[in-house]
Design a protein around this motif. Structure first.
Motif, short mmCIF file in Angstrom:
data_model
loop_
_atom_site.label_atom_id
_atom_site.label_comp_id
_atom_site.label_asym_id
_atom_site.label_seq_id
_atom_site.Cartn_x
_atom_site.Cartn_y
_atom_site.Cartn_z
N ARG A 26 11.11 9.88 17.80
CA ARG A 26 9.82 9.33 18.18
C ARG A 26 9.43 8.26 17.16
O ARG A 26 10.04 8.15 16.10
CB ARG A 26 8.75 10.42 18.27
N ILE A 27 8.37 7.52 17.45
CA ILE A 27 8.03 6.37 16.64
C ILE A 27 7.71 6.75 15.20
O ILE A 27 8.06 6.02 14.27
CB ILE A 27 6.88 5.56 17.28
N ASP A 28 7.06 7.90 14.98
CA ASP A 28 6.69 8.26 13.61
C ASP A 28 7.79 9.01 12.87
O ASP A 28 7.58 9.48 11.76
CB ASP A 28 5.38 9.04 13.57
N LEU A 46 1.80 5.77 12.39
CA LEU A 46 1.15 7.01 12.77
C LEU A 46 0.13 6.70 13.87
O LEU A 46 0.32 5.78 14.65
CB LEU A 46 0.53 7.66 11.55
N GLY A 47 -0.95 7.45 13.95
CA GLY A 47 -1.91 7.24 15.02
C GLY A 47 -2.53 5.86 15.02
O GLY A 47 -2.75 5.25 16.07
N SER A 97 0.84 -1.20 0.00
CA SER A 97 0.00 0.00 0.00
C SER A 97 0.86 1.23 0.00
O SER A 97 2.01 1.22 0.40
CB SER A 97 -0.92 0.01 1.22
N ASP A 98 0.28 2.36 -0.45
CA ASP A 98 1.01 3.62 -0.48
C ASP A 98 1.02 4.24 0.90
O ASP A 98 0.10 4.08 1.69
CB ASP A 98 0.37 4.59 -1.48
N SER A 99 2.05 5.03 1.18
CA SER A 99 2.17 5.68 2.47
C SER A 99 1.04 6.66 2.71
O SER A 99 0.66 7.41 1.82
CB SER A 99 3.50 6.44 2.55
N PRO A 100 0.49 6.75 3.94
CA PRO A 100 -0.51 7.75 4.22
C PRO A 100 0.07 9.15 4.23
O PRO A 100 -0.67 10.13 4.20
CB PRO A 100 -1.01 7.34 5.62
N ARG A 101 1.38 9.27 4.29
CA ARG A 101 2.00 10.59 4.26
C ARG A 101 2.03 11.16 2.85
O ARG A 101 2.05 12.36 2.66
CB ARG A 101 3.44 10.52 4.78
N ALA A 102 2.12 10.32 1.84
CA ALA A 102 2.28 10.79 0.47
C ALA A 102 0.95 11.28 -0.08
O ALA A 102 -0.09 10.67 0.12
CB ALA A 102 2.83 9.67 -0.40
#
Length: 372
Positions: free
Chosen positions: A232-234, A130-131, A9-14
């Motif tokens: 941090r984790i993210d 992330l969350g 899957s694609d990154s949720p950041r992109a």
């Protein structure tokens, strides 16, 4: 950086490719083609990664492949706040150590391709937690425990690196580091407070009081090391198939030489537990997956770090309180710039009433420690 947030899957950041601030594909493509020796980079697309409150990050895709471009924010910033040269240098220095970092591929001190200092690094596949964890990744408590241990292990590895041995002996001034940090962030707070409108008067007074308390009780540094500055984790990219492996540590813009417990203290500020008390929950303006079963508690993170590093953690509450102070100042600065119309109002999304709980947590930790 991130190419996928879960297997396949694609990154949720992109975000979707298209016009982006601060980088023109028509300039970036030919520059990459020349620097990387492959004309296929000429025809490229750029898509932003991340929220844009810090250095700007883009995924650059072309028939030749994909890479990551980093540049400072568009517009006027403090001279050293978003130093691309420092970020590039520490990543280059750590290559080949036990600290996983992306490979730097090309760089510019200014001018082309983005009219600002920038660098390009490899695109690393993996998961940025992330969350909410992506479906299919770290679904068991055992896997989440391994992810938490990996975070500690990499932090211990970073703080074990000899700066001189990796060409970073002059990367900072470790003597008096924490006292300077308190002064630095105190000055940042003074500037935000003088601009007015960032926080309520009672919060402003409490934040000023916390600064004074920290300045009067700076612990003695036990060891000088490379510090990440925002660990941090993210800001870590995990293996998509193995949650117990970190493939790359990201976002080194605040790195320097200093007190390693500053990294641990800030990590614990960001750490969530499922049964956190109201004083901790109130200060958690960002979501974190560490609240899920299986992740270690803050006390367990600290114990694992102490076992790996050999450092005495009796002064740890001071470093956690400093982390709350630093984060409160950062958020107050964002709110002040929004109030002054210097940056879009969207920069303050989710930050309303975020400063006061951080100050309260700092005061609480100094009085009661991290376990209450």
């Amino acid at each position: 950086m991130t190419a996928s947030a879960a297997p396949g899957s694609d990154s949720p950041r992109a975000q979707s490719p298209g016009p982006v601030p601060g980088a023109d594909p028509g300039a970036v493509g030919p520059w990459l083609a020349e620097r990387l020796g492959d004309p296929r980079w000429t025809d490229c697309t750029l898509s932003p990664i991340g929220g844009g409150r810090s250095n700007l990050t883009y995924r650059v895709a072309s028939p030749a492949g994909a890479v990551v471009l980093r540049r400072p924010p568009v517009g006027e910033v403090a001279a050293t706040a978003h130093d691309m040269g420092r970020e590039r240098r520490v990543i280059t220095g750590l290559a080949g150590t036990a600290v996983p970092v992306p490979q730097v591929l090309a760089s510019s001190d200014g001018g082309p391709p983005v009219d600002a200092p920038c660098f390009v690094m490899e695109l690393v596949d993996g998961v940025v937690p992330l969350g909410e964890l992506p479906a299919g990744w770290a679904e068991t408590g055992a896997d989440r425990g391994r992810a938490g241990q990996a975070l500690v292990d990499v932090l211990v590895a970073l703080h074990a690196v000899d700066p001189e041995a990796v060409g970073l002996g002059d990367f900072g001034r470790p003597d008096g580091f924490m006292a300077r940090q308190v002064r630095r962030w105190g000055k940042q707070w003074d500037a935000s407070r003088e601009s007015g409108g960032a926080v309520e008067q009672s919060t402003a007074d409490a934040l000023t009081g916390l600064a004074g308390t920290l300045a009067a009780s700076v612990p003695t540094t036990q060891r000088d090391t490379i510090v990440h500055g925002d660990y941090r984790i993210d800001n870590c990219l995990f293996d998509a198939d193995d949650p117990g492996r970190i493939r790359a540590v990201l976002d080194w813009e605040l790195s320097t030489l200093g007190d390693p417990l500053a990294d641990l203290g800030l990590l614990l500020v960001y750490w969530h537990e499922a049964d956190d008390s109201p004083i901790w929950r109130g200060a958690q303006h960002l979501s974190s997956p560490t609240r899920l079963p299986g992740f270690p508690t803050r006390a367990e993170v600290a114990a694992a770090y102490a076992a790996g590093s050999g450092l005495d953690l009796s002064p740890l509450p001071w470093y956690v309180a400093f982390g709350t102070f630093k984060l409160a100042v950062v958020l107050a600065g964002i709110l002040a710039r929004v109030h002054a119309g210097m940056v879009p109002a969207s920069m303050a999304d989710g930050l309303d009433d975020a400063v006061d709980p951080l100050v309260a947590l700092g005061e609480h930790v100094l009085a009661h420690g991290i376990d209450r």
